[in-house]
Design an enzyme around this catalytic site. Sequence first.
Site, short mmCIF file in Angstrom:
data_model
loop_
_atom_site.label_atom_id
_atom_site.label_comp_id
_atom_site.label_asym_id
_atom_site.label_seq_id
_atom_site.Cartn_x
_atom_site.Cartn_y
_atom_site.Cartn_z
N GLY A 136 7.47 4.70 3.97
CA GLY A 136 6.03 4.55 5.30
C GLY A 136 4.98 4.53 3.78
O GLY A 136 5.41 4.19 2.66
N CYS A 137 4.55 3.81 4.78
CA CYS A 137 2.96 2.90 4.50
C CYS A 137 2.29 3.47 3.53
O CYS A 137 2.09 3.90 2.20
CB CYS A 137 2.08 1.98 4.60
SG CYS A 137 1.30 2.56 6.20
N ASN A 138 1.90 5.59 3.87
CA ASN A 138 1.59 5.95 3.06
C ASN A 138 2.45 6.84 2.33
O ASN A 138 2.19 7.29 1.13
CB ASN A 138 0.77 7.85 4.29
CG ASN A 138 0.12 6.72 5.29
OD1 ASN A 138 -1.09 6.04 4.76
ND2 ASN A 138 -0.51 7.60 6.32
N THR A 197 2.54 5.12 -0.59
CA THR A 197 1.47 5.19 -2.05
C THR A 197 1.48 6.82 -2.30
O THR A 197 1.31 5.95 -3.84
CB THR A 197 0.00 4.76 -1.28
OG1 THR A 197 0.35 3.68 -0.05
CG2 THR A 197 -1.32 3.87 -1.96
#
Length: 342
Positions: free
Chosen positions: A148-150, A153
């Site tokens: 997932g992008c979150n 990060t």
Amino acid sequence: MTQRIAIIGASGYTGAELIRLIATHPSFEIKALAANSKAGQTMAQVFPHLRHLDLPALVTWEEIDFDGIDLCFCALPHKTSQEVISKLPGHLKIVDLSADFRLRDPADYGKWYGNPHAAEEMQKEAVYGLTEFYRDDIRGARLVAGTGCNAATGQFALRPLISAGVIGLDDIILDLKCGVSGAGRSLKENLLHAELSEGTNAYAVGGTHRHLGEFDQEFSKLAGRDVRVQFTPHLLPMNRGILATAYVSGEADAVHDALTRAYADEPFLEVLPMGETPSTHHVRGSNFCHIGVTGDRIPGRAIVVAALDNLTKGSSGQAVQNANLMLGVDETAGLMLAPCFP
């Protein structure tokens, strides 16, 4: 040697981003594009910014002859991705951009995504696609599950700190701001301009965001014990980008040193000088992640800020990076383009 590429789900934002990156890749050639809802259309009709490229017309994924394909990117929604990937031929290398193979325990998938896992046997061979930390496994994988992008990060900000033992594990707070493209291209009322512009809001408050499943899985594995972070995402009226701010207990110098050592040889992870913090503007449209560290006025506390582009390093760029490893080409191929500023 030319590597023949197919993209399933080419009419979404991550599909378009894959095409943008592969367009200048030295050894990838797009041979097939699928988008069942827009089959029969050209990419110029679906995404006019790609009209200069010589691309195959969109078809249904069932129409693709996979005998002539080396690797397939699957950029479909969760659940749909499991159903499609389970029907693809066994020789095919696959990079999945959905959530469907990220969580190793099928029961965790059911918990966070609300439906039973539809491809449990394939889950056993899936490799978690956070490239910098699973590089060796990815090289030999047939199926790689993009993060997932979150989740990516937050992990870039925190993984080296957990591994080095320089922060407390019971009071990690992760505050994250993300751009609207992270919600995909489907029409949603809350994403209309009049609903979103000139404001911002927290969502999935209180520990309900699905990417928490990845944080729980990865941080607990690293620490060898249960780790639960406090995480709140916020939706900002910007198209692209994620800014994650992590509040941790630990000495700021030790935190900065741990990140600097961990990422010293990583081509896409930039640790800023002590006291500097990044902006989403500085990574827009690129595969780079910038990380900054500052101390807090409260002794023994530190603040870590990470910025990346959710569509590139957070998704499609990461997918290409993984595909490079899987196909034995330079890991940075097609990905060294500079950020777009302003």
